[in-house]
Design a protein around this motif. Structure first.
Motif, PDB file in Angstrom:
ATOM      1  N   LEU A  11       0.820  -1.210   0.000  1.00 56.93           N
ATOM      2  CA  LEU A  11       0.000   0.000   0.000  1.00 56.93           C
ATOM      3  C   LEU A  11       0.858   1.267   0.000  1.00 56.93           C
ATOM      4  O   LEU A  11       0.437   2.311   0.496  1.00 56.93           O
ATOM      5  N   ILE A  12       2.041   1.175  -0.591  1.00 53.90           N
ATOM      6  CA  ILE A  12       2.925   2.327  -0.579  1.00 53.90           C
ATOM      7  C   ILE A  12       2.362   3.478  -1.428  1.00 53.90           C
ATOM      8  O   ILE A  12       2.702   4.649  -1.233  1.00 53.90           O
ATOM      9  N   GLY A  13       1.478   3.150  -2.347  1.00 56.27           N
ATOM     10  CA  GLY A  13       0.841   4.205  -3.136  1.00 56.27           C
ATOM     11  C   GLY A  13      -0.095   5.073  -2.321  1.00 56.27           C
ATOM     12  O   GLY A  13      -0.396   6.209  -2.711  1.00 56.27           O
ATOM     13  N   MET A  14      -0.570   4.556  -1.172  1.00 63.90           N
ATOM     14  CA  MET A  14      -1.450   5.327  -0.295  1.00 63.90           C
ATOM     15  C   MET A  14      -0.681   6.118   0.759  1.00 63.90           C
ATOM     16  O   MET A  14      -1.295   6.795   1.585  1.00 63.90           O
ATOM     17  N   ARG A  15       0.640   6.040   0.729  1.00 62.66           N
ATOM     18  CA  ARG A  15       1.417   6.728   1.758  1.00 62.66           C
ATOM     19  C   ARG A  15       1.205   8.231   1.704  1.00 62.66           C
ATOM     20  O   ARG A  15       1.112   8.896   2.757  1.00 62.66           O
ATOM     21  N   ARG A  16       1.148   8.808   0.517  1.00 69.32           N
ATOM     22  CA  ARG A  16       0.965  10.266   0.382  1.00 69.32           C
ATOM     23  C   ARG A  16      -0.355  10.714   1.022  1.00 69.32           C
ATOM     24  O   ARG A  16      -0.415  11.764   1.675  1.00 69.32           O
ATOM     25  N   TYR A  17      -1.383   9.921   0.869  1.00 67.95           N
ATOM     26  CA  TYR A  17      -2.690  10.276   1.454  1.00 67.95           C
ATOM     27  C   TYR A  17      -2.613  10.316   2.976  1.00 67.95           C
ATOM     28  O   TYR A  17      -3.095  11.265   3.613  1.00 67.95           O
ATOM     29  N   PHE A  18      -2.003   9.316   3.578  1.00 62.99           N
ATOM     30  CA  PHE A  18      -1.939   9.275   5.032  1.00 62.99           C
ATOM     31  C   PHE A  18      -0.967  10.316   5.588  1.00 62.99           C
ATOM     32  O   PHE A  18      -1.180  10.844   6.689  1.00 62.99           O
ATOM     33  N   ALA A  19       0.082  10.642   4.837  1.00 65.28           N
ATOM     34  CA  ALA A  19       0.971  11.723   5.273  1.00 65.28           C
ATOM     35  C   ALA A  19       0.226  13.061   5.279  1.00 65.28           C
ATOM     36  O   ALA A  19       0.385  13.870   6.207  1.00 65.28           O
ATOM     37  N   ASP A  20      -0.590  13.292   4.276  1.00 66.20           N
ATOM     38  CA  ASP A  20      -1.399  14.518   4.248  1.00 66.20           C
ATOM     39  C   ASP A  20      -2.440  14.511   5.362  1.00 66.20           C
ATOM     40  O   ASP A  20      -2.737  15.565   5.952  1.00 66.20           O
ATOM     41  N   LEU A  21      -3.002  13.350   5.645  1.00 63.06           N
ATOM     42  CA  LEU A  21      -3.984  13.259   6.735  1.00 63.06           C
ATOM     43  C   LEU A  21      -3.338  13.620   8.080  1.00 63.06           C
ATOM     44  O   LEU A  21      -3.931  14.367   8.883  1.00 63.06           O
ATOM     45  N   LEU A  22      -2.144  13.127   8.328  1.00 65.46           N
ATOM     46  CA  LEU A  22      -1.458  13.472   9.568  1.00 65.46           C
ATOM     47  C   LEU A  22      -1.091  14.952   9.623  1.00 65.46           C
ATOM     48  O   LEU A  22      -1.101  15.571  10.695  1.00 65.46           O
ATOM     49  N   ALA A  23      -0.781  15.538   8.464  1.00 67.92           N
ATOM     50  CA  ALA A  23      -0.494  16.981   8.436  1.00 67.92           C
ATOM     51  C   ALA A  23      -1.741  17.796   8.776  1.00 67.92           C
ATOM     52  O   ALA A  23      -1.673  18.793   9.505  1.00 67.92           O
ATOM     53  N   LEU A  25      -4.322  16.762  10.603  1.00 68.11           N
ATOM     54  CA  LEU A  25      -4.585  16.593  12.034  1.00 68.11           C
ATOM     55  C   LEU A  25      -3.610  17.409  12.889  1.00 68.11           C
ATOM     56  O   LEU A  25      -4.000  17.973  13.922  1.00 68.11           O
ATOM     57  N   SER A  26      -2.362  17.495  12.460  1.00 65.30           N
ATOM     58  CA  SER A  26      -1.387  18.276  13.225  1.00 65.30           C
ATOM     59  C   SER A  26      -1.743  19.756  13.228  1.00 65.30           C
ATOM     60  O   SER A  26      -1.625  20.432  14.263  1.00 65.30           O
ATOM     61  N   ARG A  27      -2.187  20.274  12.081  1.00 64.33           N
ATOM     62  CA  ARG A  27      -2.603  21.682  12.038  1.00 64.33           C
ATOM     63  C   ARG A  27      -3.885  21.909  12.827  1.00 64.33           C
ATOM     64  O   ARG A  27      -4.054  22.974  13.440  1.00 64.33           O
ATOM     65  N   ARG A  28      -4.761  20.914  12.821  1.00 67.68           N
ATOM     66  CA  ARG A  28      -6.021  21.072  13.560  1.00 67.68           C
ATOM     67  C   ARG A  28      -5.766  21.175  15.063  1.00 67.68           C
ATOM     68  O   ARG A  28      -6.367  22.021  15.748  1.00 67.68           O
ATOM     69  N   TYR A  29      -4.881  20.356  15.583  1.00 68.49           N
ATOM     70  CA  TYR A  29      -4.597  20.353  17.016  1.00 68.49           C
ATOM     71  C   TYR A  29      -3.352  21.158  17.369  1.00 68.49           C
ATOM     72  O   TYR A  29      -2.893  21.090  18.516  1.00 68.49           O
ATOM     73  N   LYS A  30      -2.792  21.885  16.402  1.00 69.38           N
ATOM     74  CA  LYS A  30      -1.656  22.793  16.620  1.00 69.38           C
ATOM     75  C   LYS A  30      -0.467  22.058  17.232  1.00 69.38           C
ATOM     76  O   LYS A  30       0.125  22.486  18.242  1.00 69.38           O
ATOM     77  N   ILE A  60      -4.024   2.839  12.317  1.00 63.58           N
ATOM     78  CA  ILE A  60      -2.617   2.878  12.699  1.00 63.58           C
ATOM     79  C   ILE A  60      -2.054   4.291  12.559  1.00 63.58           C
ATOM     80  O   ILE A  60      -1.287   4.763  13.415  1.00 63.58           O
ATOM     81  N   SER A  61      -2.403   5.001  11.495  1.00 66.24           N
ATOM     82  CA  SER A  61      -1.896   6.362  11.306  1.00 66.24           C
ATOM     83  C   SER A  61      -2.368   7.289  12.424  1.00 66.24           C
ATOM     84  O   SER A  61      -1.583   8.118  12.926  1.00 66.24           O
ATOM     85  N   ILE A  62      -3.637   7.150  12.850  1.00 66.81           N
ATOM     86  CA  ILE A  62      -4.143   7.978  13.954  1.00 66.81           C
ATOM     87  C   ILE A  62      -3.405   7.650  15.254  1.00 66.81           C
ATOM     88  O   ILE A  62      -3.008   8.543  16.016  1.00 66.81           O
ATOM     89  N   VAL A  63      -3.195   6.363  15.502  1.00 65.29           N
ATOM     90  CA  VAL A  63      -2.504   5.956  16.735  1.00 65.29           C
ATOM     91  C   VAL A  63      -1.048   6.417  16.701  1.00 65.29           C
ATOM     92  O   VAL A  63      -0.481   6.802  17.738  1.00 65.29           O
ATOM     93  N   CYS A  64      -0.409   6.418  15.531  1.00 65.39           N
ATOM     94  CA  CYS A  64       0.969   6.925  15.426  1.00 65.39           C
ATOM     95  C   CYS A  64       1.036   8.399  15.809  1.00 65.39           C
ATOM     96  O   CYS A  64       1.978   8.834  16.511  1.00 65.39           O
ATOM     97  N   LEU A  65       0.046   9.181  15.393  1.00 64.81           N
ATOM     98  CA  LEU A  65       0.033  10.592  15.761  1.00 64.81           C
ATOM     99  C   LEU A  65      -0.197  10.781  17.262  1.00 64.81           C
ATOM    100  O   LEU A  65       0.457  11.617  17.905  1.00 64.81           O
ATOM    101  N   LEU A  66      -1.095   9.979  17.829  1.00 66.54           N
ATOM    102  CA  LEU A  66      -1.342  10.088  19.271  1.00 66.54           C
ATOM    103  C   LEU A  66      -0.108   9.682  20.080  1.00 66.54           C
ATOM    104  O   LEU A  66       0.226  10.325  21.083  1.00 66.54           O
ATOM    105  N   LEU A  67       0.579   8.640  19.612  1.00 65.70           N
ATOM    106  CA  LEU A  67       1.772   8.184  20.329  1.00 65.70           C
ATOM    107  C   LEU A  67       2.912   9.205  20.213  1.00 65.70           C
ATOM    108  O   LEU A  67       3.631   9.476  21.193  1.00 65.70           O
TER     109      LEU A  67
END
Length: 375
Positions: A11-23, A25-30, A60-67
């Protein structure tokens, strides 16, 4: 020692999507950029060593951000699980993360990194390199830099931009994090036309020569130019769309019959419906009978220097119409004589319409004068 990256995930083709999702979320929670980089790196490690389903990859991506936020942020800045679930219902897939599922994913991630979250990322080095971003010998387009604080601020903005570029592609994981941070500094100086691109100060601080960072800098500049061209295309398309909308609005406000009025020489037939019938073609000649009477031989009477020239009109005409007369003085070789002349507006229209009435009238008047002279 960092675990090696192999890029084996299906699923390496979906990596860009999840990286943007984490970005997002990071801006949302500052959250700070270090937290975001650590979360993306943890996600890359899990994707590289485990074959997981797409829905589980979102969890997993959400839990990585929380951790990562637990490790890098203060406690009051860490997002709660309830807030993340509300966000996923509003903007992401309808996936609800339970506390049990969160603990399972956290244990999986910690085992993969041997319970060591002190993993260096390029964001950990960039702040240290920014201290030597501008040197006293730097030149901008061949001139000394006067405002060094402003130049340092611009380099900082560009370096953080190239840090985001390094998150978009997994190819930067093949370089050391410190080398990626050094390449961000060099690429920023190149884009700002600051020479030398890699001064001695940065070389001593980073312990990397230009030959070491050149491949990574080239990848960053290629991505930078691609983004510039894409932004220019979007801007041109937006301008074309605005011009098209403006033209459509002008066409709606000004119809074709107003923009292109009829020629002044064109007169539609409907505009002449109120014109009298005697001015329309073919026009009836009301003086045909009068000219015929002038051309026929008539008896004329002369008395005491006064001459009266009257057309032969029928009795019915005379009784129904009153012909207006006007006395004119005519100067001749033998003297002056008074002549009664018919006064009618149509007489003057004959000049415009080309009728022979006026010429016939003159010939009749000339004949009277000749008879008077002969007598």
């Amino acid at each position: 020692m960092l675990p090696p990256y192999r890029a084996y995930s299906p699923l390496i083709g979906m990596r860009r999507y999840f990286a943007d999702l984490l970005a997002v979320l990071s801006r949302r929670y500052k959250l700070c950029h270090i937290t975001r980089h650590l979360a993306v790196y943890l996600l890359d490690l899990i994707m590289d060593y485990y074959d997981v389903h797409l829905t589980e990859l979102y969890t997993i991506s959400i839990v990585c951000l929380l951790l990562a936020s637990k490790f890098e942020q203060r406690e009051h800045k860490v997002p709660t699980l309830a807030d993340v679930n509300n966000f996923s219902c509003m903007y992401g897939p309808n996936v609800t993360i339970t506390k049990k599922k969160r603990l399972e994913m956290e244990l999986l991630i910690l085992k993969r990194v041997n319970w060591n979250l002190c993993l260096p990322t390029p964001a950990h080095y960039i702040d240290y390199y920014l201290c030597a971003s501008v040197t006293p010998t730097d030149l901008h387009n061949g001139w000394p830099i006067t405002f060094k604080a402003e130049a340092r601020g611009l380099i900082e903005k560009y370096s953080h931009y190239f840090l985001e570029v390094s998150l978009q592609d997994h190819v930067f994981l093949y370089f050391r994090p410190s080398l990626v941070a050094a390449a961000c500094m060099a690429a920023s100086r190149i884009c700002l036309a600051i020479t030398p691109s890699w001064p001695i100060t940065l070389r001593m601080i980073t312990q990397y020569s230009w030959e070491d960072i050149a491949p990574c800098v080239d990848l960053m500049l290629v991505t930078y130019h691609k983004n510039i061209r894409a932004a220019m295309r979007e801007k041109e398309q937006a301008m074309l769309l605005q011009q098209q909308q403006r033209m459509e609005s002008l066409t709606f406000q000004f119809p074709a019959q107003v923009l292109f009025p009829p020629s002044p020489c064109y007169y539609p037939q409907a505009q002449h419906q109120d014109v009298p019938s005697q001015f329309q073609l073919p026009m009836r000649d009301p003086f045909a009978a009068f000219r015929a009477s002038l051309q026929a031989p008539q008896s004329r009477s002369l008395a005491s220097g006064n001459s009266s020239l009257l057309p032969s009109v029928s009795t019915a005409q005379a009784s129904s119409e009153v012909v207006p007369l006007q006395t004119r003085s005519i100067q001749g070789s033998t003297g002056t004589m008074q002549v009664d002349i018919l006064e009618d507006p149509s007489h003057y229209l004959s000049l415009v319409l080309g009728s022979s009435y006026f010429s016939t009238y003159d010939s009749g008047t000339a004949g009277c004068l000749e008879n008077e002279q002969s007598e």
